[in-house]
Every structure is written in C-alpha cells, then in structure tokens.
Write a protein that holds these residues in place. Structure first.
Motif, PDB file in Angstrom:
ATOM      1  N   GLU A 246       0.852  -1.197   0.000  1.00 38.08           N
ATOM      2  CA  GLU A 246       0.000   0.000   0.000  1.00 38.08           C
ATOM      3  C   GLU A 246       0.884   1.242   0.000  1.00 38.08           C
ATOM      4  O   GLU A 246       1.838   1.345   0.750  1.00 38.08           O
ATOM      5  N   PHE A 247       0.533   2.188  -0.897  1.00 38.47           N
ATOM      6  CA  PHE A 247       1.483   3.254  -1.181  1.00 38.47           C
ATOM      7  C   PHE A 247       1.857   4.099   0.025  1.00 38.47           C
ATOM      8  O   PHE A 247       3.037   4.381   0.264  1.00 38.47           O
ATOM      9  N   PHE A 248       0.874   4.552   0.797  1.00 35.50           N
ATOM     10  CA  PHE A 248       1.204   5.454   1.891  1.00 35.50           C
ATOM     11  C   PHE A 248       1.964   4.727   3.005  1.00 35.50           C
ATOM     12  O   PHE A 248       2.718   5.341   3.749  1.00 35.50           O
ATOM     13  N   GLN A 249       1.808   3.420   3.081  1.00 37.24           N
ATOM     14  CA  GLN A 249       2.652   2.633   3.972  1.00 37.24           C
ATOM     15  C   GLN A 249       4.093   2.666   3.469  1.00 37.24           C
ATOM     16  O   GLN A 249       5.041   2.806   4.259  1.00 37.24           O
ATOM     17  N   ALA A 250       4.251   2.551   2.122  1.00 31.71           N
ATOM     18  CA  ALA A 250       5.596   2.584   1.541  1.00 31.71           C
ATOM     19  C   ALA A 250       6.252   3.951   1.729  1.00 31.71           C
ATOM     20  O   ALA A 250       7.463   4.034   1.963  1.00 31.71           O
ATOM     21  N   PHE A 251       5.469   5.009   1.637  1.00 33.92           N
ATOM     22  CA  PHE A 251       6.023   6.342   1.864  1.00 33.92           C
ATOM     23  C   PHE A 251       6.382   6.513   3.336  1.00 33.92           C
ATOM     24  O   PHE A 251       7.404   7.107   3.681  1.00 33.92           O
ATOM     25  N   SER A 252       5.565   5.957   4.199  1.00 36.41           N
ATOM     26  CA  SER A 252       5.811   6.055   5.637  1.00 36.41           C
ATOM     27  C   SER A 252       7.058   5.283   6.050  1.00 36.41           C
ATOM     28  O   SER A 252       7.884   5.789   6.815  1.00 36.41           O
ATOM     29  N   ASP A 253       7.217   4.047   5.526  1.00 36.88           N
ATOM     30  CA  ASP A 253       8.392   3.267   5.933  1.00 36.88           C
ATOM     31  C   ASP A 253       9.628   3.585   5.094  1.00 36.88           C
ATOM     32  O   ASP A 253      10.717   3.068   5.354  1.00 36.88           O
ATOM     33  N   GLY A 254       9.457   4.433   4.086  1.00 35.26           N
ATOM     34  CA  GLY A 254      10.599   4.917   3.314  1.00 35.26           C
ATOM     35  C   GLY A 254      11.009   4.043   2.160  1.00 35.26           C
ATOM     36  O   GLY A 254      11.953   4.386   1.436  1.00 35.26           O
ATOM     37  N   SER A 255      10.311   2.933   1.929  1.00 33.07           N
ATOM     38  CA  SER A 255      10.703   2.065   0.820  1.00 33.07           C
ATOM     39  C   SER A 255      10.398   2.705  -0.532  1.00 33.07           C
ATOM     40  O   SER A 255      10.959   2.292  -1.555  1.00 33.07           O
TER      41      SER A 255
END
Length: 410
Positions: A246-255
C-alpha cells in the motif's frame, strides 16, 4: 470533418431524446421558469451549501445539481443534444475542446469587461489558456490543479539531497542511491494511470504539441527523450514494476521515498501517515529544459441555451472573487485560479500549499483538442508495452504515431 461528425452524433442523440421525452418526465428546466433562479451543474460536492452567501447578497437562488464525474460526460452530451441544460456548468479542462466544438458554451468575451472578477489578468496565464477556444472565451477559471514532487526529507538527506532533487539529473542520481539501499527499496512511484504525466515529462524536455502538425508533433527527439526517461526508472528498478505494498505505507516506511501528485495528497499524507510528521515536504518539479507541470482544474461556463445570462455571470463573477476562491479552498482544498486569493493567509502561510502556488507559475495547458484523452491513454499503453513488455522504444513510438494519426483523422 471532425465537427461534422460531432454534429451528426448530436443530431442522432437529439432524436432519441425527443422520442422519449413524453415519458422521461425530465425536470432539468424547472428552474428556467423563475428569472431569479439559476441552475448549476457541478461535479464538486458541497457547492449547494457554499453558495448561500451569494443567494443572500444577490437575491438569486442557485439550484445546484451535483453530478458524479463518471456520469458527467454523458449527461453533458445529452444536454447538448436536447438543448435542455443548466444555466451554469462546471467543465474540466480536458473536456473543453470536445464540448466547445459541439457549441456547448456561450461565448462570454463581450461580457468580460462588465464584471470586475472576470478579467484574464486575475488568473494564471495557463488557466486562461484553457478557457479560450477558436477565438472565443468559453469559461472562467474556477479552481486549478497541477503536479509537484512529494519527498521524504530525512531519507533524501541520507543520499545527499536534503532539499530534494533540483534537476532530473539529481532525480536520477538520488533514485539510484535510494534503490541501492537493498531489496524492496525503491525511489519513487511514477504515475501509471495519469495520462497527463507523459506530457509533463515531454514538456520538461522542451517538447510542445503543435495542432497544425498533429501526429507529427510526436516525431521529436524531445518527446523520445521523455519516453526514455520514463523507461529508465523501470529498467533500472528505481520504480517498482507492479503495485507492491500500500502506497502510503511505503512512503511512511521509506521504501518509496518520493512520488508525484496533486495538492490533495498533502492532507492524505497527514491523515494516513501522521508518524512521519516533519519528515516530508513538497517541491516543484525537477528541471530539464524547464520544470513545467500541467495546468488542470475546472471552469465555470454559461450553457449556450441559457436565457439567464446576467444572473449566471453574476454568479460566476462571485465565484471568481479572491475571497470566494480562498474560502472554497478552505472548504474543498481545491486551489484558487485567482492569483490574488493566494495572498490569503490560509494559503500564503502554508509552505506546502505555497509550493503548489509556485509550481502553478510554471505550467503548460493541456492540448485543447477533443482527442486529447484518447492520445493520453494511448501513450500510457505504449509505455506499458515498453516498460513491462520489453518493446523497443523506436518501434513503439512509430506505432504510437501511426495510431495517433488515425485518432486525429477520425
């Protein structure tokens, strides 16, 4: 030839509507019987409550009909065919050419000087450019939209770009370093379903669409460079091929530490990833030959068959006022087209929103041709074939130009 085909289609649709009129019970013209009532069609929720101040000030009742975007196109076609439309309608910038060619809008050129808020100088130049068609003024900018770069300040600092990449050379360098962090680490999610994005990349390489050249406009080294740039991010694994987490999870974890989007995602990031507050920011587009982004948004137009021109223009004049547009931003987070509205503290004191204001000074109107959306979707298909299917760029672009020529000749 194109206009003849549109008129034939409209005539055909009119016959269908006429045959069904006795049973349809259509009430779209109910407001027409009251000279102090205008009907407004919009795809933006909340306008019915918003216009109460105008109603009190003017004594004009605004009958707002909200239409979902997915059904708005067909509803407008029906209105054009029947001549039974609203007094004022919202029109997205990508639909201007198609509906202008079908004589949907009243030319309001001769009225502009009579209303203080309608002067073209009040608005962003690119926004005004999308209200002018075939020598006519077919609308007034309501709100605007563009794209900018969202990035993680803390993670970009680790690869040497604490203030984000300034140029596309910076972007490529930063992206390679981000992807080198390890497995499942990427730099950015490039938009894969946004037909405007390939044009943005091309504009930044110095390309322009020439209506007189048609499909030959795409036979340009600048356009090819944009396609090659897009492909580089997938070819080198800088952008993930496939949906992933999920995109905002990826932005949050920095991946995925960067993405391009519009102003609405300022609020989305704050809501969906509050844990990274203070660790992300927004920046204008990276520069190649320039850093132009798209000028999108919507206009307010007077329907060609309206008998309430004065009342309609009073309403549009009120909607175009700086204070009104700033208030609409507070209500719906849609950016003002009126430049003076940006002096309002609600916009001026927000650094991220102000960045979008800066980007709006460097924008390009989308090509004002009825076939624009089809061309945009066709280039997305071409990019998918190149990036995912391994198709060769020169051959793919040759096939795209042939398909573009076919689309433009229909």
């Amino acid at each position: 030839m194109r206009k003849i085909k549109i008129l034939v289609f409209v005539s055909f649709l009119f016959v269908i509507i006429t045959l069904s009129a006795c049973t349809s019970g259509d009430s779209s013209g109910d407001g027409q019987s009251d000279e102090n009532t205008i009907q407004v069609w919009t795809m933006s929720d909340g306008l019915d409550d918003f216009v109460t101040d105008f109603e009190e000030e003017s004594g004009i009742t605004v009958d707002v009909q909200s239409i979902p975007w997915e059904s708005a196109h067909d509803k407008l076609l029906t209105a054009v065919a029947s001549g039974e439309g609203p007094d004022v309608l919202q029109i997205g910038t990508t639909w201007v050419a198609e509906f202008a060619e079908a004589d949907t809008f009243m030319d309001i050129s001769k009225y502009i000087d009579d209303y203080e808020n309608l002067a073209p100088d009040n608005f962003y130049e690119s926004a005004v450019g999308t209200t002018e068609f075939d020598g006519q003024t077919i609308g007034v900018p309501w709100y605007v939209d563009t794209r900018a770069l969202f990035y993680r300040t803390d993670i970009l600092e680790e690869v040497g770009y604490p203030n984000g990449p300034e140029t596309w050379e910076d972007m490529i360098d930063a992206s390679r370093k981000l992807a080198d962090r390890g497995d499942d680490q990427y730099a950015i999610d490039l938009p894969t379903t946004d037909p405007q994005f390939p044009f943005i990349l091309a504009w930044e390489q110095g390309w322009t669409y020439d209506i007189d050249k048609g499909a030959d406009s795409f036979n340009s080294s600048d356009f090819k460079e944009a396609i090659e740039l897009h492909h580089l991010f997938y070819d080198e694994g800088l952008s993930q091929m496939g949906e992933g987490k999920e995109f905002f999870q990826a932005f949050s974890d920095g991946s995925k530490a960067m993405f391009f989007s519009g102003p609405w995602d300022i609020g989305t990031v704050k809501d969906r990833a509050p844990e990274i507050e203070g660790k992300w920011d927004v920046k204008v587009m990276p520069t190649a030959e320039n850093n132009k982004s798209m000028m999108g948004g919507a206009h307010l137009s007077v329907f060609a068959n309206s008998e309430k021109v004065e009342q309609s223009l009073k309403f549009i004049n009120w909607m175009a006022a700086p204070d009104t547009q700033a208030k609409w931003y507070e209500t719906k987070s849609e950016l003002p087209a009126n430049k003076e509205a940006w002096e309002n503290p609600v916009l001026a004191d927000d650094d991220m929103v102000s960045t979008f204001g800066e980007q709006l000074e460097a924008t390009q109107p989308l090509p004002l041709i009825p076939e624009y959306e089809r061309l945009g979707n066709e280039i997305l298909t071409t990019l998918e074939e190149i990036n995912r299917g391994g198709a060769e760029i020169d051959q793919s672009l040759e096939a795209f130009r042939a398909e573009a020529a076919k689309i433009l000749s229909e």
